[in-house]
Write a protein that holds these residues in place. Sequence first.
Motif, short mmCIF file in Angstrom:
data_model
loop_
_atom_site.label_atom_id
_atom_site.label_comp_id
_atom_site.label_asym_id
_atom_site.label_seq_id
_atom_site.Cartn_x
_atom_site.Cartn_y
_atom_site.Cartn_z
N LEU A 74 -31.24 -5.49 3.91
CA LEU A 74 -29.79 -5.40 3.91
C LEU A 74 -29.27 -6.68 4.52
N TRP A 75 -28.21 -7.24 3.95
CA TRP A 75 -27.61 -8.46 4.46
C TRP A 75 -26.13 -8.23 4.72
N MET A 76 -25.69 -8.67 5.88
CA MET A 76 -24.28 -8.61 6.26
C MET A 76 -23.91 -9.96 6.85
N ASP A 77 -22.70 -10.42 6.60
CA ASP A 77 -22.22 -11.68 7.16
C ASP A 77 -20.71 -11.57 7.32
N SER A 78 -20.21 -11.98 8.48
CA SER A 78 -18.79 -11.80 8.78
C SER A 78 -17.87 -12.57 7.83
N TRP A 79 -18.35 -13.64 7.24
CA TRP A 79 -17.52 -14.42 6.32
C TRP A 79 -17.88 -14.14 4.86
N ASN A 83 -17.00 -6.93 5.87
CA ASN A 83 -16.92 -5.46 5.86
C ASN A 83 -17.75 -4.79 4.77
N ASP A 84 -18.78 -5.46 4.30
CA ASP A 84 -19.62 -4.87 3.27
C ASP A 84 -21.08 -5.18 3.57
N VAL A 85 -21.96 -4.55 2.84
CA VAL A 85 -23.41 -4.73 2.98
C VAL A 85 -23.98 -5.02 1.60
N MET A 86 -24.88 -5.99 1.52
CA MET A 86 -25.57 -6.27 0.26
C MET A 86 -27.01 -5.79 0.38
N GLN A 87 -27.41 -4.93 -0.54
CA GLN A 87 -28.81 -4.53 -0.62
C GLN A 87 -29.56 -5.59 -1.42
N CYS A 88 -30.70 -6.00 -0.90
CA CYS A 88 -31.50 -7.02 -1.57
C CYS A 88 -32.93 -6.54 -1.72
N ARG A 101 -33.02 -11.10 -3.43
CA ARG A 101 -31.89 -11.17 -4.37
C ARG A 101 -31.04 -9.91 -4.25
N GLY A 102 -29.74 -10.14 -4.34
CA GLY A 102 -28.79 -9.05 -4.37
C GLY A 102 -27.64 -9.44 -5.28
N SER A 103 -26.66 -8.56 -5.40
CA SER A 103 -25.51 -8.89 -6.25
C SER A 103 -24.24 -8.35 -5.60
N TYR A 104 -23.12 -8.90 -6.06
CA TYR A 104 -21.82 -8.45 -5.58
C TYR A 104 -20.84 -8.47 -6.73
N PRO A 105 -19.85 -7.58 -6.67
CA PRO A 105 -18.88 -7.51 -7.78
C PRO A 105 -17.91 -8.68 -7.74
N TRP A 112 -21.85 -11.07 -9.76
CA TRP A 112 -22.52 -12.32 -9.43
C TRP A 112 -23.72 -11.99 -8.55
N GLY A 113 -24.63 -12.94 -8.42
CA GLY A 113 -25.83 -12.72 -7.62
C GLY A 113 -25.85 -13.60 -6.38
N TRP A 114 -26.77 -13.26 -5.50
CA TRP A 114 -26.98 -13.99 -4.26
C TRP A 114 -28.47 -14.00 -4.00
N ARG A 115 -29.01 -15.16 -3.67
CA ARG A 115 -30.44 -15.27 -3.35
C ARG A 115 -30.57 -15.89 -1.98
N ILE A 116 -31.41 -15.29 -1.14
CA ILE A 116 -31.68 -15.77 0.21
C ILE A 116 -33.15 -16.12 0.31
N GLU A 117 -33.44 -17.32 0.81
CA GLU A 117 -34.82 -17.73 1.09
C GLU A 117 -34.95 -17.98 2.59
N ILE A 118 -35.96 -17.39 3.18
CA ILE A 118 -36.31 -17.66 4.57
C ILE A 118 -37.70 -18.27 4.52
N ASP A 119 -37.76 -19.55 4.85
CA ASP A 119 -38.94 -20.37 4.56
C ASP A 119 -39.51 -21.00 5.82
N PRO A 120 -40.62 -20.44 6.37
CA PRO A 120 -41.26 -21.08 7.52
C PRO A 120 -41.91 -22.39 7.07
N LYS A 121 -41.46 -23.49 7.66
CA LYS A 121 -41.98 -24.81 7.29
C LYS A 121 -43.15 -25.23 8.16
N GLY A 122 -43.42 -24.49 9.18
CA GLY A 122 -44.50 -24.75 10.12
C GLY A 122 -44.37 -23.74 11.24
N PRO A 123 -45.23 -23.83 12.25
CA PRO A 123 -45.19 -22.82 13.31
C PRO A 123 -43.86 -22.79 14.07
N ASP A 124 -43.15 -23.91 14.11
CA ASP A 124 -41.92 -23.97 14.89
C ASP A 124 -40.74 -24.53 14.10
#
Length: 152
Positions: A74-79, A83-88, A101-105, A112-124
């Motif tokens: 679940l993704w939420m962001d104040s901007w 006031n909504d939640v995106m299921q991904c 990946r999720g979508s919004y009306p 439209w869609g939304w894609r989030i990547e969380i990418d560890p580039k190394g240990p830190d």
Amino acid sequence: MSIQNYKNLLGRWTGSNQLFFEGESYASESALSVAAAMQGQFILTTYDWALEGEPQDGLIIFASRTNTSPVRSLWMDSWHMRNDVMQCAGTRDEKGMLSLRGSYPAPEGPDWGWRIEIDPKGPDELEVRMFNLTPSGAEQLAVHGQYRRIMR
């Protein structure tokens, strides 16, 4: 998924956030925290950023299930979500990168869609990228966060 699959993300991170919106770019400092919740059943990711000096924040909750696919969140962001939640749903690759990946009306027309990547580039080092996806599938970078670990 299990909590072991997310150990490389756990901790507190600091860095920068860059928002790309309507041909403009907005940079701010950013803090990110990743923690286990509910006896390790969920991973809680919180972050903050600012738009022209106005504080913003967000939250991503991942289910830490024992099977590997799909990763549910679940993704939420104040901007971005206001006031909504995106299921991904998405994947975690062998290097630990999450792609969700999720979508919004849209006000008019198909979602439209939304894609989030969380990418560890190394240990830190960690990068967070968010893309806006048109109904035809074209992607545009919307957010780029770069972080370094400050606490495990």
